[in-house]
Scaffold this motif. Sequence first.
Motif, short mmCIF file in Angstrom:
data_model
loop_
_atom_site.label_atom_id
_atom_site.label_comp_id
_atom_site.label_asym_id
_atom_site.label_seq_id
_atom_site.Cartn_x
_atom_site.Cartn_y
_atom_site.Cartn_z
N ASN A 78 0.66 -1.19 0.03
CA ASN A 78 -0.10 -0.14 -0.09
C ASN A 78 0.88 1.11 -0.02
O ASN A 78 2.09 1.27 0.52
CB ASN A 78 -0.98 0.04 1.26
CG ASN A 78 -1.92 -1.05 1.21
OD1 ASN A 78 -2.68 -1.37 0.14
ND2 ASN A 78 -2.19 -1.38 2.41
N LEU A 79 0.52 2.50 -0.84
CA LEU A 79 1.21 3.57 -0.80
C LEU A 79 0.29 4.74 -0.57
O LEU A 79 -0.72 4.65 -1.27
CB LEU A 79 1.96 3.45 -1.93
CG LEU A 79 2.94 4.62 -2.47
CD1 LEU A 79 4.15 4.87 -1.31
CD2 LEU A 79 3.50 4.54 -3.77
N SER A 80 0.51 5.70 0.32
CA SER A 80 -0.17 7.02 0.49
C SER A 80 0.69 7.92 0.33
O SER A 80 1.82 7.61 0.30
CB SER A 80 -0.96 6.78 1.59
OG SER A 80 0.18 7.08 2.67
N SER A 81 0.28 9.25 0.46
CA SER A 81 1.04 10.23 0.42
C SER A 81 1.88 10.25 1.70
O SER A 81 2.94 11.02 1.67
CB SER A 81 0.45 11.66 0.28
OG SER A 81 -0.25 11.83 1.36
N GLY A 82 1.55 9.98 2.71
CA GLY A 82 2.16 10.01 3.80
C GLY A 82 2.96 8.76 4.38
O GLY A 82 3.73 8.73 5.39
N ARG A 110 10.16 3.69 -7.16
CA ARG A 110 10.23 3.85 -8.68
C ARG A 110 9.30 5.25 -8.74
O ARG A 110 8.16 5.66 -8.63
CB ARG A 110 9.27 2.69 -9.55
CG ARG A 110 9.45 2.98 -10.93
CD ARG A 110 8.45 1.98 -11.46
NE ARG A 110 7.04 2.02 -11.28
CZ ARG A 110 6.24 1.15 -11.61
NH1 ARG A 110 6.81 -0.10 -12.17
NH2 ARG A 110 4.87 1.28 -11.40
N ASN A 111 9.83 6.25 -9.88
CA ASN A 111 9.45 7.48 -10.36
C ASN A 111 9.42 8.38 -9.32
O ASN A 111 8.94 9.63 -9.49
CB ASN A 111 8.11 7.34 -11.00
CG ASN A 111 8.14 6.37 -12.38
OD1 ASN A 111 9.18 6.47 -12.95
ND2 ASN A 111 7.23 5.87 -12.62
N PRO A 150 1.69 9.48 -4.64
CA PRO A 150 1.84 7.94 -4.76
C PRO A 150 1.41 7.68 -6.35
O PRO A 150 1.76 6.74 -6.63
CB PRO A 150 0.81 7.50 -3.98
CG PRO A 150 0.00 8.68 -3.37
CD PRO A 150 0.67 9.82 -3.71
N LYS A 151 0.83 8.64 -6.92
CA LYS A 151 0.30 8.19 -8.24
C LYS A 151 1.47 8.10 -9.29
O LYS A 151 1.56 7.53 -10.26
CB LYS A 151 -0.59 9.12 -8.91
CG LYS A 151 -2.08 9.04 -8.13
CD LYS A 151 -3.13 9.87 -8.79
CE LYS A 151 -4.40 9.78 -7.82
NZ LYS A 151 -5.44 10.45 -8.41
N LEU A 152 2.58 8.75 -8.90
CA LEU A 152 3.82 8.79 -9.62
C LEU A 152 4.33 7.23 -9.89
O LEU A 152 5.10 6.85 -10.78
CB LEU A 152 4.70 9.80 -9.26
CG LEU A 152 4.49 11.35 -9.22
CD1 LEU A 152 5.78 11.98 -8.66
CD2 LEU A 152 4.45 11.59 -10.72
#
Length: 123
Positions: free
Chosen positions: A40-44, A65-66, A92-94
């Motif tokens: 899972n990945l979020s901005s925080g 990545r990115n 996180p969208k990157l």
Amino acid sequence: MPVSPNSLDTQESRARDSLFLLAELTLEDSGERHKVKVRNLSSGGMMVESDIEIEQGQRIVADLRNIGPVRGQIAWVRGEKFGVAFDRPINPKLARKPVGTAQETPRFLRVLDAYSPSFRRQR
């Protein structure tokens, strides 16, 4: 100072992006590098799955990545999963964007428009 899992319970951190992403994690105290699975990945922060020995409060640098290197600390540990709280927010969208800059359609997706005398076209 360890981060409490409750301190991550904000609306921003609840907007998690479930994915499977490989990342490199460096332990700041020892410099050890490990390949880990980001679930899972979020901005925080992020949830990671790995069999490395890690402790709550430990400082890390995650190479995503990115996005590139992001500093943070271990917020919680439960078996082979642990949470990382980032020092700064990320987008996180990157991490979902494809790597590379090819603007051309891949060869296997191209439509062939060739004439062959041995091939009879149906009308």
